[in-house]
Design a protein around this motif. Sequence first.
Motif, PDB file in Angstrom:
ATOM      1  N   LEU A  76     -77.780 -32.241   5.023  1.00  0.00           N
ATOM      2  CA  LEU A  76     -77.277 -32.851   3.791  1.00  0.00           C
ATOM      3  C   LEU A  76     -76.405 -31.872   3.017  1.00  0.00           C
ATOM      4  CD1 LEU A  76     -77.261 -35.160   1.719  1.00  0.00           C
ATOM      5  CD2 LEU A  76     -79.380 -34.217   0.777  1.00  0.00           C
ATOM      6  N   LEU A  77     -76.840 -30.625   2.924  1.00  0.00           N
ATOM      7  CA  LEU A  77     -76.080 -29.622   2.185  1.00  0.00           C
ATOM      8  C   LEU A  77     -74.717 -29.363   2.825  1.00  0.00           C
ATOM      9  CD1 LEU A  77     -78.906 -27.058   1.323  1.00  0.00           C
ATOM     10  CD2 LEU A  77     -77.799 -28.701  -0.224  1.00  0.00           C
ATOM     11  N   ASN A 280     -78.358 -36.501  15.931  1.00  0.00           N
ATOM     12  CA  ASN A 280     -78.351 -37.787  15.228  1.00  0.00           C
ATOM     13  C   ASN A 280     -78.246 -37.632  13.719  1.00  0.00           C
ATOM     14  OD1 ASN A 280     -80.918 -36.808  14.717  1.00  0.00           O
ATOM     15  ND2 ASN A 280     -81.994 -38.659  15.374  1.00  0.00           N
ATOM     16  N   VAL A 281     -78.243 -36.405  13.242  1.00  0.00           N
ATOM     17  CA  VAL A 281     -77.923 -36.117  11.844  1.00  0.00           C
ATOM     18  C   VAL A 281     -76.490 -35.593  11.734  1.00  0.00           C
ATOM     19  CG1 VAL A 281     -78.436 -34.594   9.887  1.00  0.00           C
ATOM     20  CG2 VAL A 281     -80.308 -35.678  11.163  1.00  0.00           C
ATOM     21  N   ALA A 282     -76.100 -34.789  12.718  1.00  0.00           N
ATOM     22  CA  ALA A 282     -74.766 -34.186  12.699  1.00  0.00           C
ATOM     23  C   ALA A 282     -73.661 -35.221  12.858  1.00  0.00           C
ATOM     24  CB  ALA A 282     -74.651 -33.142  13.804  1.00  0.00           C
ATOM     25  N   SER A 283     -73.856 -36.197  13.754  1.00  0.00           N
ATOM     26  CA  SER A 283     -72.785 -37.167  14.003  1.00  0.00           C
ATOM     27  C   SER A 283     -72.474 -38.029  12.785  1.00  0.00           C
ATOM     28  CB  SER A 283     -73.120 -38.027  15.227  1.00  0.00           C
ATOM     29  OG  SER A 283     -74.370 -38.655  15.103  1.00  0.00           O
ATOM     30  N   PRO A 284     -73.453 -38.643  12.096  1.00  0.00           N
ATOM     31  CA  PRO A 284     -73.085 -39.376  10.881  1.00  0.00           C
ATOM     32  C   PRO A 284     -72.543 -38.469   9.790  1.00  0.00           C
ATOM     33  CG  PRO A 284     -75.482 -39.354  11.171  1.00  0.00           C
ATOM     34  CD  PRO A 284     -74.878 -38.845  12.433  1.00  0.00           C
ATOM     35  N   GLY A 285     -73.008 -37.209   9.755  1.00  0.00           N
ATOM     36  CA  GLY A 285     -72.446 -36.266   8.787  1.00  0.00           C
ATOM     37  C   GLY A 285     -70.970 -36.037   9.015  1.00  0.00           C
TER      38      GLY A 285
END
Length: 346
Positions: A76-77, A280-285
Amino acid sequence: MGLFGKYLTLWVALSMGAGVFIGEMFPGFTDTMRSLEIGGGINLAIAVLMWFMIFPMMLKVDFASVKDAGKNPAGLLITLAVNWLVKPFSMALFGYLFVKVLFVPFIGEELANQYMAGLIILAAAPCTAMVFVWSSLTKGDPGYTLVQVSVNDLIMLFAFAPIVKFLVSGTSDLSVPYNVLFLSVTVFVAVPLISAVAAKGAVIKTKGKEWFENSFVPFFQPLSISALLATLVFIFAFQSENITSRLFHVLLLSIPILLQVYFNSGLIYWLMRRFRIRHNVASPGALIGASNFFELAVATAISLYGPESGAALATVVGVLVEVPVMLSVCSICVRSAGWYKAAGTG
């Protein structure tokens, strides 16, 4: 995703083409719709359509889930840092280099200033509604995507206007009427958000959470998709003369937009891997960093400088390249999942 998701590029392209066709063939109707304004510059038709488009997405915003990001805050950061500390300024840099230096002999100083303003407005509005579509294409974590979008929405309420005012005043000769800009943020972000929170609370209280998630929210999804396509029709109808008479300018403007999209999405994606964030966090980021809240950007540019301004055209070019560019970023994220696993991330 359904039929819309499967043929996303086709429906959007048809809507854009229909908008240009209506604007060219029915100028009287287009002028009438364009003249319907509220608040001294916000188009009524687009405001209503955007409410129907954004409202369903806002129903998914769970403020309680924001605190859960504290358990894994790095992703998130990184997203927030690039979105608010890098993205607007990189667009200002790319825009100044190309529009104010390299392209000014072809477009003139006056249009260069307007194009700069439009590019900055576009980059200062991180994507919201469409991020859920892009995230699903990359098998992104829906919960974390929701947190990223929720926090971006909250920050946008306070940061969008001052960032735009600072950068536009610093890179062009145009002044930004702060009150109109703040009104645009209120109408296109705050009102849908507040109404969605109120509706969500009332429905859950009377019908229960299960009925809200399985009946109420799905009911609005077709309206959201229809409103998105209709919004594109109106935007391109209002800008038809600009687009058809300045095709060369459209091509030129797409260059800095494409550069900043791939630069910021690539930066987020690389930083996520560097700090060992799950794929799966990096791609939407990365997708959030690559895309823009073009509905807000177009409406703000029209509110500030008029529907036929260079600033409005610059934001519309952002709409024009949004879908194919985002689909390419989705493809890169999916195809490079093994690169993440090689680094020991999920």
